[in-house]
Write an enzyme that holds these catalytic residues in place. Structure first.
Site, PDB file in Angstrom:
ATOM      1  N   GLU B  63       0.815  -1.222   0.000  1.00 30.78           N
ATOM      2  CA  GLU B  63       0.000   0.000   0.000  1.00 30.78           C
ATOM      3  C   GLU B  63       0.848   1.271   0.000  1.00 30.78           C
ATOM      4  O   GLU B  63       0.396   2.316  -0.452  1.00 30.78           O
ATOM      5  CB  GLU B  63      -0.970  -0.004   1.186  1.00 30.78           C
ATOM      6  CG  GLU B  63      -2.084  -1.042   1.076  1.00 30.78           C
ATOM      7  CD  GLU B  63      -1.689  -2.410   1.612  1.00 30.78           C
ATOM      8  OE1 GLU B  63      -0.489  -2.634   1.884  1.00 30.78           O
ATOM      9  OE2 GLU B  63      -2.584  -3.269   1.748  1.00 30.78           O
ATOM     10  N   PHE B 125     -11.036  -7.210  14.529  1.00 32.36           N
ATOM     11  CA  PHE B 125     -10.008  -7.716  13.626  1.00 32.36           C
ATOM     12  C   PHE B 125      -9.644  -6.657  12.582  1.00 32.36           C
ATOM     13  O   PHE B 125     -10.512  -6.099  11.925  1.00 32.36           O
ATOM     14  CB  PHE B 125     -10.486  -9.000  12.932  1.00 32.36           C
ATOM     15  CG  PHE B 125      -9.480  -9.524  11.941  1.00 32.36           C
ATOM     16  CD1 PHE B 125      -8.221  -9.961  12.370  1.00 32.36           C
ATOM     17  CD2 PHE B 125      -9.766  -9.555  10.586  1.00 32.36           C
ATOM     18  CE1 PHE B 125      -7.288 -10.415  11.460  1.00 32.36           C
ATOM     19  CE2 PHE B 125      -8.830 -10.014   9.679  1.00 32.36           C
ATOM     20  CZ  PHE B 125      -7.586 -10.445  10.113  1.00 32.36           C
ATOM     21  N   GLN B 126      -8.362  -6.383  12.473  1.00 30.19           N
ATOM     22  CA  GLN B 126      -7.817  -5.397  11.526  1.00 30.19           C
ATOM     23  C   GLN B 126      -8.389  -3.995  11.734  1.00 30.19           C
ATOM     24  O   GLN B 126      -8.512  -3.223  10.792  1.00 30.19           O
ATOM     25  CB  GLN B 126      -8.016  -5.853  10.077  1.00 30.19           C
ATOM     26  CG  GLN B 126      -7.191  -7.096   9.776  1.00 30.19           C
ATOM     27  CD  GLN B 126      -7.031  -7.373   8.303  1.00 30.19           C
ATOM     28  OE1 GLN B 126      -7.930  -7.115   7.513  1.00 30.19           O
ATOM     29  NE2 GLN B 126      -5.883  -7.917   7.923  1.00 30.19           N
ATOM     30  N   LYS B 175     -17.227  -0.426   7.052  1.00 34.25           N
ATOM     31  CA  LYS B 175     -17.749  -1.415   6.114  1.00 34.25           C
ATOM     32  C   LYS B 175     -19.274  -1.329   6.012  1.00 34.25           C
ATOM     33  O   LYS B 175     -19.837  -1.431   4.922  1.00 34.25           O
ATOM     34  CB  LYS B 175     -17.331  -2.821   6.555  1.00 34.25           C
ATOM     35  CG  LYS B 175     -17.598  -3.863   5.486  1.00 34.25           C
ATOM     36  CD  LYS B 175     -16.919  -5.183   5.816  1.00 34.25           C
ATOM     37  CE  LYS B 175     -17.188  -6.207   4.717  1.00 34.25           C
ATOM     38  NZ  LYS B 175     -16.504  -7.480   4.993  1.00 34.25           N
ATOM     39  N   MET B 487      24.517   7.885   0.389  1.00 36.17           N
ATOM     40  CA  MET B 487      24.460   9.194   1.040  1.00 36.17           C
ATOM     41  C   MET B 487      24.811   9.076   2.516  1.00 36.17           C
ATOM     42  O   MET B 487      25.460   9.964   3.074  1.00 36.17           O
ATOM     43  CB  MET B 487      23.074   9.815   0.869  1.00 36.17           C
ATOM     44  CG  MET B 487      22.984  11.239   1.371  1.00 36.17           C
ATOM     45  SD  MET B 487      24.233  12.308   0.625  1.00 36.17           S
ATOM     46  CE  MET B 487      23.325  12.985  -0.763  1.00 36.17           C
TER      47      MET B 487
HETATM   48  C1  LIG Z   1      12.873   5.190   4.217  1.00 37.45           C
HETATM   49  C2  LIG Z   1      14.195   5.792   4.491  1.00 37.45           C
HETATM   50  N1  LIG Z   1      15.048   5.204   5.344  1.00 37.45           N
HETATM   51  C3  LIG Z   1      16.269   5.745   5.571  1.00 37.45           C
HETATM   52  C4  LIG Z   1      16.650   6.899   4.946  1.00 37.45           C
HETATM   53  C5  LIG Z   1      18.012   7.522   5.221  1.00 37.45           C
HETATM   54  N2  LIG Z   1      18.793   7.555   3.980  1.00 37.45           N
HETATM   55  C6  LIG Z   1      18.914   8.653   3.227  1.00 37.45           C
HETATM   56  S1  LIG Z   1      19.837   8.421   1.847  1.00 37.45           S
HETATM   57  C7  LIG Z   1      20.141   6.822   2.274  1.00 37.45           C
HETATM   58  C8  LIG Z   1      20.984   5.945   1.415  1.00 37.45           C
HETATM   59  C9  LIG Z   1      20.338   5.605   0.135  1.00 37.45           C
HETATM   60  O1  LIG Z   1      21.091   4.584  -0.461  1.00 37.45           O
HETATM   61  P1  LIG Z   1      20.835   4.196  -1.955  1.00 37.45           P
HETATM   62  O2  LIG Z   1      19.383   3.972  -2.190  1.00 37.45           O
HETATM   63  O3  LIG Z   1      21.726   3.083  -2.345  1.00 37.45           O
HETATM   64  O4  LIG Z   1      21.207   5.523  -2.751  1.00 37.45           O
HETATM   65  P2  LIG Z   1      22.661   6.214  -2.870  1.00 37.45           P
HETATM   66  O5  LIG Z   1      22.759   7.252  -1.807  1.00 37.45           O
HETATM   67  O6  LIG Z   1      23.693   5.155  -2.729  1.00 37.45           O
HETATM   68  O7  LIG Z   1      22.651   6.835  -4.233  1.00 37.45           O
HETATM   69  C10 LIG Z   1      19.515   6.500   3.480  1.00 37.45           C
HETATM   70  C11 LIG Z   1      19.605   5.186   4.140  1.00 37.45           C
HETATM   71  C12 LIG Z   1      15.705   7.491   4.075  1.00 37.45           C
HETATM   72  N3  LIG Z   1      15.955   8.647   3.439  1.00 37.45           N
HETATM   73  N4  LIG Z   1      14.504   6.914   3.843  1.00 37.45           N
END
Ligand SMILES: Cc1ncc(C[n+]2csc(CCOP(=O)(O)OP(=O)(O)O)c2C)c(N)n1
Ligand SMILES: [Mg+2]
Lengths: 190, 582
Positions: B63, B125-126, B175, B487
């Protein structure tokens, strides 16, 4: 600083949560909150007192207006107002110790509204500091305070009402009622 | 696909329908043609009634994907996107997507089923209190327990989602309300007119002051944000910039609001903006903020932000004015309307001296000019994105995920038109890109859609590959595979002594993963292969995945560390370009 907001909100389930949630989100503690029916059918009037920085007032008011169920918000700030709070104070008092409490009640122009063998209940209306004063002297006296129930601040601007609620409702039929209110606002500017 | 029952319902006298039918009939009346959702017990009556209505439903795999698809649909088209889910876990799975839309002011309507009103509040439920859960991440939400309230609530939800500063709205329907019947009268269900925010006002004196400031400014900069796109004020901003010769800096979500190739376009501002953009802002004597909210990612430390500049803030949301940055002239209203009122007061101005100064700063670029770099066999994300930009002629809708690749996209893909970059800016939601791209493709079936996603984020919502196949849609997916949560690894390199805790990431073979879904793909390892691979993907009849194996420890430069001033940026070490090594 202490902020006081008066809000007219639609009288529907969940509206109080929406308003309270806004303050929670901003990590602002609500000192007191009173809610009750207003002069408008279907609208409740809330008075919210909270501690926040001076600049926060604008943002709180603007954010309150963004809530779908909020019709009007007045940031009372430093404007002249009539402000009251109601307190019910239950004090432990036996026939032997009552007379001292009676005296205090007299001095503070409060009232005894319930008398039982072991306790009595005081009703007091006034500004916050007066209620605090009564509580303080009661604490210093013999009768132990058993319960305090305070309404929180009720407040109204002095003079003509300046609420934009009629305008906010916007109904064509009410249009004529809006204008005197606005003139009143001009008269009342401090 | 359905028949014309709905149009009958709309054109004929009010009829008695079930609540479930009213849901669809109201959506049809609101102009909805596509929805994204996932069924379950508490929403089954609604699904059962779908066949009678001309609305296409895309079955998602999670979702969260439904909410992101509705979001991507909206960002690509400007229309309201619609997501549907069942009660409990279905509803809670929507939450990340709703929050993503909230933080970026995207109009979506989410419809959830809930348990019967008779058992509401009993932990049936749910059952979950989804209106309670989503209260702080929606503009508004509704709990509906009577069939006759459904049409008014949904119509009201559309109005709220679209009006003023847009955002998500949730309608939770029990519902029994779906099963009961009521008279459906689309016209009568019309919401009361929007109550304008009383603090939203533009005063004559404000317009006069703004015009005076613009006339007398020596070093003005326009800060162009997402509000330009939401308000449809591209032309007005362009006129202002051109007439008064004011350079334009863009926020991440503003990219596309002002053409990248325009001589007055400085580029993206903020944490990963080019140095000259941030320097121009810091040196400015006037900032004209248009539909942007001084996010911490664009201001750096607030105390040191553009201290010499007067600030004009044109913004639709009164709660955003003076929130972060004190402004001198607030013009609170719809951006296009405000600019239309302001423009007659603006006369042409000579801005050449200031533009020349900025041009001088441009030599001081830390972002590499990819075009002139030698090809040394390394594969860098910058190369990949630059090539995708070049080959697509900048005309694709690019949907990014969150991380380094997102910033490289912003730096190297040059957006000429609004709604061609779709990215989660405010919430920074990994996993956004693939589902949002599906939504964008439904909104603009004739457009070329590219996903640019990291190896980490891709794995968050990769299940939607199956949705792409089931829906037979053509999307090109570029995985920027650096083997890291890049990042975060970069922050560890800069601020945690290179302690790469929990950021190296093992991934499946993405080409095989695509293949298992019936999507063709290719792995690309060197720069020489990029262009051909991009062309192969574009000309493939179906969706296509390109797995770009890029340098693992590359960082995004320049960077303003969180909490630093806008001009204190981290440059590439030694000022030397690693592309020139080896
Ligand atoms: C849902 C979520 N969890 C954690 C983060 C923290 N976060 C920001 S950038 C990143 C790394 C992303 O890695 P990747 O998808 O491999 O992209 P890259 O930076 O390597 O291009 C993380 C873990 C986030 N932005 N969103
Ligand atoms: Mg990565």
């Amino acid at each position: 600083m202490l902020h006081t907001f008066v809000a007219y909100v639609e009288d529907l389930p969940g509206v109080l949560t929406r308003v309270a949630s806004l303050f929670r989100r901003l990590n602002i503690n609500i000192h007191s909150l009173t809610v009750g029916r207003s002069e408008q059918a279907g609208l409740s009037r809330m008075t919210v007192v909270c501690e926040a920085s001076a600049e926060a007032g604008h943002r709180i008011q603007a954010s309150l207006y963004k809530l779908e169920n909020v019709v009007d918000v007045d940031d009372i700030a430093q404007a002249p107002t009539v402000t009251r709070e109601l307190a019910l104070i239950k004090v432990a008092a036996t026939p032997r110790t009552r007379s001292q409490v009676f005296e205090l009640v007299e001095v503070f122009r409060a009232r005894i509204v319930d008398l039982a063998p072991e306790s009595l209940t005081i009703e007091m209306t006034g500004v916050e500091s007066k209620i605090e004063g009564l509580i303080q002297v009661l604490n210093e006296g013999e009768g132990r305070i058993l319960e305090i129930c305070r309404s929180g601040k009720l407040t109204m601007r002095r003079g003509h009402h300046t609420s934009g609620v009629l305008k906010a409702m916007g109904a064509g039929a009410d249009e004529s009622a809006v204008e005197p209110a606005e003139e009143g606002a001009a008269v009342e500017q401090e | 696909m359905g028949n014309d029952a709905n149009t009958q319902a709309l054109n004929h006298p009010p009829a008695r329908l079930t609540g479930a039918e009213i849901v669809w009939a109201t959506l049809v009346g609101e102009g909805v043609t596509d929805v994204f959702g996932y069924p379950g017990g508490a929403i089954l009556p609604v699904y059962d009634a779908l066949r009678k209505f001309p609305i296409h439903h895309t079955l998602v795999r999670h979702e969260q994907g439904a909410a992101h698809m509705a979001d991507g649909y909206s960002r690509a088209s400007g229309k309201v996107g619609v997501a549907i889910a069942t009660s409990g876990p279905g509803a809670t799975n929507l939450v990340t997507g709703i929050a993503t839309a909230m933080l970026d002011s995207i109009p979506i309507v989410c419809i959830t089923g809930n348990v019967s009103s008779k058992v509401l509040g009993t932990d049936a439920f749910q059952e979950v209190d989804i209106t309670g859960i989503t209260l702080p991440v929606t503009k508004h939400n509704f709990l509906i327990s009577r069939a006759e309230d459904i049409a008014p609530a949904i119509r009201y939800a559309f109005q709220i989602a679209k009006s003023a500063r847009p955002g998500p709205v949730l309608v939770d329907i029990t519902k029994d309300a779906q099963q009961a019947t009521a008279i459906f009268d689309f016209e009568a269900a019309k919401p009361r007119p929007v109550r304008p925010h009383p603090m939203r006002k533009v005063e004559e004196s404000g317009l006069a002051q703004a015009a005076e400031l613009i006339k007398n400014a020596n070093r003005p900069v326009i800060l162009a944000g997402h509000g330009i796109i939401e308000s449809g004020a591209m032309e007005q901003v362009c006129t202002l910039a051109e007439r008064a010769q004011i350079p334009v800096a863009l926020t991440l979500l503003g990219l596309g609001a002002f053409p990248a190739s325009h001589p007055l376009n400085l580029g993206m501002m903020g944490m990963h903006g080019e140095s000259w953009v941030n320097h121009a802002i810091q040196d400015a004597d006037l900032l004209i903020a248009c539909g942007m909210r001084f996010d911490d990612r664009v201001t750096g430390t607030v105390a040191t932000y553009a201290t010499n500049a007067k600030k004009i803030h044109i913004e639709v949301d009164p709660a955003e004015v003076n929130k972060i940055i004190k402004v001198d002239v607030p013009l609170i209203g719809d951006l296009r309307e405000v600019l239309e009122a302001l423009l007659p007061r603006i006369s042409s101005r000579d801005g050449s001296a200031w533009l020349k100064t900025i041009d001088g700063l441009k030599g001081d670029s830390a972002v590499r000019d990819i075009k002139n770099l030698p090809d040394l066999g390394h594969l860098y994300a910058a190369h990949v994105i630059h090539d995708i930009w070049r080959i697509t002629g900048g005309n694709a809708i690019v949907v990014t995920d969150v991380g380094q690749h997102q910033m490289w996209e912003a730096q190297y893909y040059h957006h000429e038109r609004p709604r061609t970059l779709i990215t989660s800016g405010g919430l920074g939601t990994m996993g956004f890109s693939l589902p949002a791209a599906i939504g964008a493709k439904f909104a603009c079936p004739e457009k070329e859609v590219w996903v640019i996603v990291g190896d980490g984020g891709f794995q968050m919502t990769a299940g939607e590959l199956a949705t792409i196949v089931q829906e037979k849609i053509k999307i090109n997916i570029a995985v920027i595979n650096n083997g890291y949560l890049g990042m975060v690894r970069q922050w560890q390199e800069f601020f945690y002594e290179g302690n790469y805790e929990s950021t190296p990431m093992v991934s499946p073979d993405f080409v095989k993963l695509a293949d298992a879904h019936g999507i063709a793909g290719l792995t690309v390892r060197s720069r020489g292969e990029v262009a051909e691979a991009v062309n192969t993907a574009r000309s493939a009849p179906g969706a296509f995945l390109l797995n770009f194996m890029v340098e693992g420890k590359e960082s995004v430069y320049p960077m303003i560390p969180a909490g630093s001033a806008l001009h204190e940026m981290i440059r590439r070490p030694g000022g030397k370009d690693p592309l020139e090594e080896s």
